[in-house]
Design a protein around this motif. Structure first.
Motif, PDB file in Angstrom:
ATOM      1  N   HIS A  87       0.812  -1.216   0.000  1.00  0.00           N
ATOM      2  CA  HIS A  87       0.000   0.000   0.000  1.00  0.00           C
ATOM      3  C   HIS A  87       0.850   1.273   0.000  1.00  0.00           C
ATOM      4  CE1 HIS A  87      -3.636  -2.310   0.329  1.00  0.00           C
ATOM      5  NE2 HIS A  87      -3.170  -2.946   1.392  1.00  0.00           N
ATOM      6  N   ALA A  88       2.063   1.205   0.538  1.00  0.00           N
ATOM      7  CA  ALA A  88       2.935   2.376   0.471  1.00  0.00           C
ATOM      8  C   ALA A  88       3.260   2.728  -0.974  1.00  0.00           C
ATOM      9  CB  ALA A  88       4.224   2.120   1.255  1.00  0.00           C
ATOM     10  N   VAL A  89       3.444   1.708  -1.797  1.00  0.00           N
ATOM     11  CA  VAL A  89       3.686   1.933  -3.220  1.00  0.00           C
ATOM     12  C   VAL A  89       2.443   2.536  -3.870  1.00  0.00           C
ATOM     13  CG1 VAL A  89       4.138   0.792  -5.425  1.00  0.00           C
ATOM     14  CG2 VAL A  89       5.422   0.121  -3.398  1.00  0.00           C
ATOM     15  N   GLY A  90       1.264   2.042  -3.478  1.00  0.00           N
ATOM     16  CA  GLY A  90       0.023   2.604  -4.005  1.00  0.00           C
ATOM     17  C   GLY A  90      -0.122   4.075  -3.657  1.00  0.00           C
ATOM     18  N   GLU A  91       0.245   4.434  -2.435  1.00  0.00           N
ATOM     19  CA  GLU A  91       0.190   5.841  -2.032  1.00  0.00           C
ATOM     20  C   GLU A  91       1.126   6.689  -2.892  1.00  0.00           C
ATOM     21  OE1 GLU A  91       0.982   6.118   2.113  1.00  0.00           O
ATOM     22  OE2 GLU A  91      -0.766   4.927   2.710  1.00  0.00           O
ATOM     23  N   LEU A  92       2.301   6.142  -3.175  1.00  0.00           N
ATOM     24  CA  LEU A  92       3.244   6.864  -4.024  1.00  0.00           C
ATOM     25  C   LEU A  92       2.676   7.088  -5.420  1.00  0.00           C
ATOM     26  CD1 LEU A  92       6.002   8.009  -4.864  1.00  0.00           C
ATOM     27  CD2 LEU A  92       6.753   5.645  -5.254  1.00  0.00           C
ATOM     28  N   LEU A  93       2.121   6.044  -6.015  1.00  0.00           N
ATOM     29  CA  LEU A  93       1.565   6.170  -7.367  1.00  0.00           C
ATOM     30  C   LEU A  93       0.405   7.165  -7.390  1.00  0.00           C
ATOM     31  CD1 LEU A  93       1.691   2.417  -8.422  1.00  0.00           C
ATOM     32  CD2 LEU A  93       3.130   4.278  -9.285  1.00  0.00           C
ATOM     33  N   CYS A  94      -0.412   7.152  -6.357  1.00  0.00           N
ATOM     34  CA  CYS A  94      -1.510   8.123  -6.266  1.00  0.00           C
ATOM     35  C   CYS A  94      -0.961   9.548  -6.168  1.00  0.00           C
ATOM     36  CB  CYS A  94      -2.398   7.812  -5.063  1.00  0.00           C
ATOM     37  SG  CYS A  94      -3.482   6.369  -5.289  1.00  0.00           S
TER      38      CYS A  94
END
Length: 233
Positions: free
Chosen positions: A93-100
């Motif tokens: 989810h940290a990667v998802g936050e970055l992409l967002c």
């Protein structure tokens, strides 16, 4: 967004590691170090009217798309390839936050450069079964970033009562066959211009199918936003 004094203190005591090179980040709240952020691959679409469909590499593969414009952060290459896979299939989810965050930043720049805005934003749906398996719809989370950046509504326009088989490795014809009857347009008023969001565009089959549903009901313009574009159409 400025970091609070507490966040600055936490950063000094235990700084985050960059999600790509694993070195310490320089800024509180950052998930990439300054070097990796500055060297991210990027598609500059301002010179082609903010429309990747006008790029020869895209036009040769996406012939006669049903959507009118395509905007993407990058080609489907590292580190986006790794991050998108980690987010979708490994629940990072940290990667998802970055992409967002990266999509939000590009949406702000796009508006500053005079890019045309839609009436609303929507996204590629997933079935209830896949939503339970994954726990989130990455396309919806990305769409919410555009809605926040542009202060426009994010609307659920589609439903997918039946599970769409995984599309990985399938060609355009096979993907379209998978989609028929699996995704439906909800009964609601539709505006003139809709932006559709997905994480990656591979063959364009899914977004073509959604665009055809919208245009059959009177939507005049469909624009598409993605994180990355593959080169294998």
């Amino acid at each position: 967004m400025q970091a609070t004094l507490l966040q600055q203190l936490v950063h000094k005591l235990a700084p985050n590691c960059c999600l790509w090179c694993q070195m310490q980040v320089q800024q509180p709240q950052a998930q990439l170090c300054d070097f990796c952020h500055a060297h991210l691959p990027s598609l500059d679409l301002s010179w082609v009217e903010h429309n990747a469909l006008l790029l020869p590499q895209v036009a040769q593969g996406l012939t006669h798309p049903r959507f009118d414009s395509l905007y993407s952060l990058s080609w489907y290459r590292q580190p986006y390839r790794h991050w998108i896979s980690q987010w979708k299939f490994q629940h990072q989810h940290a990667v998802g936050e970055l992409l967002c965050q990266l999509l939000y930043q590009r949406a702000v720049l796009y508006q500053q450069q005079g890019g045309p805005l839609p009436d609303c934003i929507s996204y590629t749906p997933v079935s209830n079964k896949r939503l339970q398996e994954r726990g989130f719809n990455q396309a919806k989370l990305l769409a919410l970033q555009l809605a926040e950046a542009w202060q426009l509504p994010c609307v659920s326009l589609f439903q997918s009562p039946d599970l769409v088989p995984h599309q990985i490795g399938l060609n355009r014809k096979e993907r379209l066959a998978n989609l028929k009857g699996k995704i439906q347009l909800k009964q609601r008023p539709l505006p003139a211009h809709v932006t559709l969001v997905d994480d990656v565009i591979t063959t364009g089959a899914t977004l073509d199918y959604l665009s055809s549903l919208l245009k059959a009901k009177g939507v005049q313009t469909v624009s598409v936003w993605t994180l990355a574009i593959t080169r294998a159409f």
